[in-house]
Design a protein around this motif. Structure first.
Motif, mmCIF file in Angstrom:
data_model
loop_
_atom_site.group_PDB
_atom_site.id
_atom_site.type_symbol
_atom_site.label_atom_id
_atom_site.label_comp_id
_atom_site.label_asym_id
_atom_site.label_seq_id
_atom_site.Cartn_x
_atom_site.Cartn_y
_atom_site.Cartn_z
ATOM 1 N N ALA A 513 72.754 36.817 38.886
ATOM 2 C CA ALA A 513 71.714 35.826 39.164
ATOM 3 C C ALA A 513 72.311 34.496 39.592
ATOM 4 O O ALA A 513 71.803 33.836 40.519
ATOM 5 N N GLU A 514 73.390 34.089 38.945
ATOM 6 C CA GLU A 514 73.948 32.765 39.212
ATOM 7 C C GLU A 514 74.690 32.698 40.542
ATOM 8 O O GLU A 514 74.813 31.617 41.127
ATOM 9 N N LEU A 515 75.158 33.822 41.039
ATOM 10 C CA LEU A 515 75.734 33.828 42.393
ATOM 11 C C LEU A 515 74.680 33.454 43.427
ATOM 12 O O LEU A 515 75.000 32.914 44.484
ATOM 13 N N ARG A 516 73.424 33.733 43.114
ATOM 14 C CA ARG A 516 72.350 33.372 44.039
ATOM 15 C C ARG A 516 71.821 31.960 43.807
ATOM 16 O O ARG A 516 71.406 31.293 44.752
ATOM 17 N N SER A 517 71.809 31.514 42.549
ATOM 18 C CA SER A 517 71.024 30.320 42.229
ATOM 19 C C SER A 517 71.820 29.114 41.766
ATOM 20 O O SER A 517 71.291 27.994 41.788
ATOM 21 N N GLU A 518 73.041 29.285 41.337
ATOM 22 C CA GLU A 518 73.774 28.186 40.730
ATOM 23 C C GLU A 518 74.514 27.350 41.777
ATOM 24 O O GLU A 518 75.417 27.856 42.465
ATOM 25 N N PRO A 519 74.176 26.073 41.935
ATOM 26 C CA PRO A 519 74.848 25.232 42.937
ATOM 27 C C PRO A 519 76.364 25.166 42.770
ATOM 28 O O PRO A 519 77.081 25.036 43.760
ATOM 29 N N LEU A 520 76.841 25.299 41.526
ATOM 30 C CA LEU A 520 78.275 25.217 41.303
ATOM 31 C C LEU A 520 79.055 26.285 42.055
ATOM 32 O O LEU A 520 80.205 26.090 42.427
ATOM 33 N N VAL A 521 78.417 27.428 42.285
ATOM 34 C CA VAL A 521 79.131 28.508 42.979
ATOM 35 C C VAL A 521 78.440 28.887 44.281
ATOM 36 O O VAL A 521 78.650 29.982 44.807
ATOM 37 N N ALA A 522 77.612 28.015 44.786
ATOM 38 C CA ALA A 522 76.866 28.355 45.993
ATOM 39 C C ALA A 522 77.772 28.526 47.200
ATOM 40 O O ALA A 522 77.487 29.334 48.078
ATOM 41 N N GLU A 523 78.857 27.770 47.263
ATOM 42 C CA GLU A 523 79.782 27.924 48.393
ATOM 43 C C GLU A 523 81.209 27.725 47.925
ATOM 44 O O GLU A 523 81.552 26.666 47.419
ATOM 45 N N LEU A 524 82.004 28.761 48.036
ATOM 46 C CA LEU A 524 83.417 28.719 47.687
ATOM 47 C C LEU A 524 84.197 29.191 48.908
ATOM 48 O O LEU A 524 83.918 30.253 49.446
ATOM 49 N N VAL A 525 85.156 28.406 49.336
ATOM 50 C CA VAL A 525 85.839 28.715 50.595
ATOM 51 C C VAL A 525 87.338 28.674 50.409
ATOM 52 O O VAL A 525 87.861 28.088 49.465
ATOM 53 N N ASP A 526 88.034 29.311 51.345
ATOM 54 C CA ASP A 526 89.499 29.269 51.447
ATOM 55 C C ASP A 526 90.195 29.864 50.232
ATOM 56 O O ASP A 526 91.331 29.515 49.938
ATOM 57 N N ALA A 527 89.522 30.715 49.500
ATOM 58 C CA ALA A 527 90.156 31.393 48.376
ATOM 59 C C ALA A 527 89.309 32.603 48.023
ATOM 60 O O ALA A 527 88.127 32.667 48.364
ATOM 61 N N ALA A 528 89.931 33.570 47.339
ATOM 62 C CA ALA A 528 89.173 34.710 46.847
ATOM 63 C C ALA A 528 88.228 34.231 45.755
ATOM 64 O O ALA A 528 88.616 33.480 44.866
ATOM 65 N N VAL A 529 86.980 34.651 45.823
ATOM 66 C CA VAL A 529 85.955 34.179 44.904
ATOM 67 C C VAL A 529 85.474 35.348 44.049
ATOM 68 O O VAL A 529 85.010 36.370 44.568
ATOM 69 N N TYR A 530 85.553 35.158 42.732
ATOM 70 C CA TYR A 530 85.108 36.159 41.770
ATOM 71 C C TYR A 530 84.118 35.508 40.803
ATOM 72 O O TYR A 530 84.228 34.321 40.489
ATOM 73 N N ALA A 531 83.168 36.292 40.307
ATOM 74 C CA ALA A 531 82.257 35.838 39.264
ATOM 75 C C ALA A 531 82.236 36.886 38.160
ATOM 76 O O ALA A 531 82.222 38.094 38.443
ATOM 77 N N CYS A 532 82.211 36.437 36.913
ATOM 78 C CA CYS A 532 82.442 37.340 35.783
ATOM 79 C C CYS A 532 81.337 37.247 34.746
ATOM 80 O O CYS A 532 80.886 36.159 34.386
ATOM 81 N N ASP A 533 80.908 38.405 34.251
ATOM 82 C CA ASP A 533 80.124 38.522 33.030
ATOM 83 C C ASP A 533 81.054 39.011 31.932
ATOM 84 O O ASP A 533 81.566 40.146 32.005
ATOM 85 N N VAL A 534 81.323 38.191 30.921
ATOM 86 C CA VAL A 534 82.006 38.701 29.740
ATOM 87 C C VAL A 534 81.012 39.530 28.936
ATOM 88 O O VAL A 534 79.831 39.619 29.268
ATOM 89 N N ARG A 535 81.497 40.155 27.897
ATOM 90 C CA ARG A 535 80.652 41.080 27.124
ATOM 91 C C ARG A 535 79.388 40.400 26.604
ATOM 92 O O ARG A 535 79.384 39.226 26.234
ATOM 93 N N GLY A 536 78.297 41.172 26.588
ATOM 94 C CA GLY A 536 77.082 40.734 25.930
ATOM 95 C C GLY A 536 76.144 39.893 26.757
ATOM 96 O O GLY A 536 75.089 39.496 26.261
ATOM 97 N N ILE A 537 76.496 39.594 28.008
ATOM 98 C CA ILE A 537 75.575 38.880 28.886
ATOM 99 C C ILE A 537 75.497 39.623 30.215
ATOM 100 O O ILE A 537 76.318 40.484 30.526
ATOM 101 N N GLY A 538 74.506 39.241 31.032
ATOM 102 C CA GLY A 538 74.432 39.775 32.387
ATOM 103 C C GLY A 538 74.420 41.282 32.423
ATOM 104 O O GLY A 538 73.498 41.940 31.932
#
Length: 680
Positions: A513-538
């Protein structure tokens, strides 16, 4: 905001990406992905089963009286480790506020201090017309709104008095006359009395290294101190009984105070395994710290009393699984037989639902009578149920009229004292304190590359990239952290190898959900971009403990957090361990320079992982908690148990972590206070 060379995190989505607000009317919101909803429940069951299996082998190995005596000594020691040292005994300052005369007994309404300023309300039932000393019984209550005045609880106290026992029954914290959180201008709790009050104060206590169950038990122990001041009471015959939450208190006190000579815990004793398997949440005070890690079970608290007489009182239709009651009884029967007193352990299973029914009260009377010989009565005498007001120790029905201390105020006081006296940790000492408090496993701190799965892609996720791939990184057996990598094209293969720099975003609630909605990660450039759910969420948000229960006060997130504390593996520590293993996985893909970003709950895990991992060179936190002290000093704080770290304020606080992360270019954006932790 500043960024490291080669990476940019924008505060708003790029113009080419429609915002959720502009598309909501046209496109239904996507439900967050959750492909592993049973993961945490099955992991927990496996953990608890492993503990039980190991301990059952030890119990089965008991062959002689000496073995049994050594086992009793062992459980006593482990229980004391679990509950911590006893506080100093301070003056009770007990006083009788009212006396009520009845046909065969008298009720004295009593107030005493179990700790300085912490007032306990109770009713002392004294038989009339009897000579000599009489057996005494401490009564403790389950989760009744009106505490000791509830029909079932005043019934057993009155019934005991009518057949020759002095019974002193007390209100639990947060019930009866002891509400801790009064709504302004009223005598009503602004939380639900009982469960919700216990969770609110008990969870908060964990931050300063206290356990609410120990406070409940201490109230009962000090009630016994008062009972023993009464000349009517025979100190050689002292019983203890309670139902449900009172059954909990009875069980714990059996393991803590050797002065009791008989006990009847009702509608509680089962096994931790049955509760875990059945997804049965329990109040904070019912989940002792490190109990499972120490190999303790409900039966062991009763074993600490062996071979004194104990009857386990259960109900066939109870949610406390009667199969576990039978298992507890069989363990104790074996122990008592080795100690030469098999007749001193009994099990009574009533035919009803959860509750101290007349049938079960009568089983308690018969058992106590057999032990004491005080009466031959086998059925409950006729009773007269009193109005609540008759049993009040106060004029209003709430102890607040006397301006007592509350559990929360004492927690706040302790937090402030710790902040003023603990040494400021920096460098390696801080790192070691963090590892110790998080209870990180050797595997979590390891550098070997974890195994991982490549999941089939889910189309139409509307991420800010042309393609993506998701990997399930095995952080320990049975646990996967879900990691999504954004690409210029869709991939169903391992991540592209090489590329020194990577950005890893740790989600607050759902990476999908946050890859779509969170401004903090809305645009990441010039590097490999990963997003993580640790256990128990998402992707592994549990669907257990009933329908839609994730963040309810008694729900699945709380359930897992409470069991994590009993396993001596704080839930936040488990999540930090997941993140460290994901970082090890990223390094195995060639990324040696990692910018770690996190939001909300994820910011907590990210901050700790960034401190511990040399591979993290830059840190961006959004909505990170200001400090744990702020929660400990705020009565109506709103943060989940999963985000709280037991004992943390004895060692350090979050500002110490943030100061240490300045060397990693920390940006701490829009910090959250004590009331923000349940925000979406």
């Amino acid at each position: 905001m500043s960024t490291a060379p080669g990476a940019r995190i924008l505060a708003a989505a790029p113009a080419a990406t429609p915002s959720p607000a502009t598309t909501a009317a046209a496109t239904p919101a996507l439900a967050p992905l959750n492909r592993f909803p049973r993961m945490m429940q099955e992991w927990l069951v496996n953990q608890v089963r492993a503990v039980e299996s190991q301990q059952n082998q030890k119990r089965a190995a008991l062959k002689t009286q000496a073995d049994a005596e050594a086992y009793v000594a062992s459980v006593r020691d482990r229980i004391r480790t679990c509950f911590g040292p006893e506080p100093a005994k301070t003056p009770l300052n007990a006083r009788v506020t009212r006396t009520v005369e009845r046909d065969t007994y008298r009720i004295e309404n009593v107030i005493f201090e179990s700790r300085p300023g912490l007032l306990v309300t109770g009713n002392l039932y004294l038989p009339l017309g009897r000579t000599g000393q009489m057996p005494g019984v401490i009564g403790v209550c389950g989760h009744s709104l009106n505490g000791k005045a509830a029909d079932a609880y005043q019934s057993f106290a009155q019934g005991l008095a009518r057949i020759g026992y002095v019974c002193f029954i007390i209100d639990p914290i947060g019930q009866g006359e002891r509400f801790q959180y009064l709504a302004e201008g009223t005598l009503k709790s602004r939380f639900s009395p009982g469960v919700s009050e216990h969770i609110q104060s008990g969870n908060q206590q964990a931050l300063v290294g206290e356990f609410l169950g120990a406070w409940f038990a201490w109230d009962g122990i000090r009630a016994l101190d008062y009972l023993l001041t009464r000349p009517e009471v025979d100190p050689r015959q002292i019983g203890l009984t309670g139902n449900s939450g009172g059954g909990t208190q009875t069980t714990w006190i059996c393991g803590l105070d050797p002065r009791f000579t008989m006990a009847a815990p009702a509608c509680f004793v089962t096994t931790f395994r049955r509760n875990a398997e059945n997804e049965l949440p329990a109040d904070t005070e019912q989940c002792p710290p490190a109990a499972l890690a120490l190999g303790l079970d409900h039966s062991d608290f009763l074993a600490a009393m062996a071979p004194k007489p104990v009857v386990i009182v259960a109900q066939e239709k109870d949610f406390f699984d009667v199969r576990g009651s039978m298992e507890a009884y069989e363990r104790l029967k074996h122990l008592y037989a080795l100690l030469g007193k098999p007749e001193n352990i009994q099990l009574h299973i009533g035919s009803d639902y959860h509750g101290y029914s007349r049938e079960n009260r009568e089983a308690m009377y018969r058992f106590f009578n057999k032990v004491t010989g005080v009466s031959t009565v086998t059925s409950e005498p006729d009773l007269v149920i009193e109005k609540d007001e008759t049993l009040w120790c106060t004029t209003s029905g709430q102890i607040s009229e006397l301006k007592p201390r509350t559990v929360s105020s004492l927690t706040a006081e302790t937090a402030k004292q710790l902040a003023a006296t603990r040494p400021r940790l920096t460098g390696p000492k801080l790192v070691e304190a963090v590892k110790s408090t998080l209870k990180l496993t050797v595997a979590a701190l390891g550098t070997t590359a974890p195994e991982y799965r490549i999941l089939r892609p889910s189309s139409g996720r509307k991420y800010p990239a042309k393609g993506s791939s998701t990997y399930a990184v095995e952080t320990e057996p049975g646990i996967q952290a879900l990691v999504t990598r954004l690409h210029d094209a869709s991939l169903v293969s391992r991540p592209p190898q090489g590329g020194t720099r990577a950005i890893l975003y740790v989600a607050h609630r759902s990476a999908d959900a946050e890859l779509r909605s969170e401004p903090l990660v809305a645009e990441l450039v010039d590097a490999a971009v990963y997003a993580c759910d640790v256990r128990g969420i998402g992707e592994s948000q549990p669907d257990t403990c009933g329908a839609d229960q994730f963040l309810k006060p008694y729900g699945s997130d709380y359930f897992l957090a409470a069991h994590a504390i009993m396993l001596d593996r704080p839930y936040l520590g488990q999540k930090v361990g997941d993140l460290l293993r994901v970082i090890a996985w990223l390094k195995a893909q060639g990324h040696q320079d990692i910018h770690l970003a996190g939001r909300g709950w994820g910011a907590l895990a990210a901050a700790f992982a960034a401190l511990l991992s040399p591979a993290v060179t830059q840190v961006t936190l959004k909505n990170a908690l200001v400090s744990y002290e702020l929660i400990a000093t705020t009565e109506d704080y709103k943060w989940p148990y999963a985000a709280l770290l037991p004992g943390v304020l004895k060692q350090f606080d979050l500002p110490d972590i943030y100061a240490a992360l300045q060397d990693k270019k920390l940006e701490n954006l829009e910090p959250w206070g004590a009331m923000d932790g349940m925000n979406t």
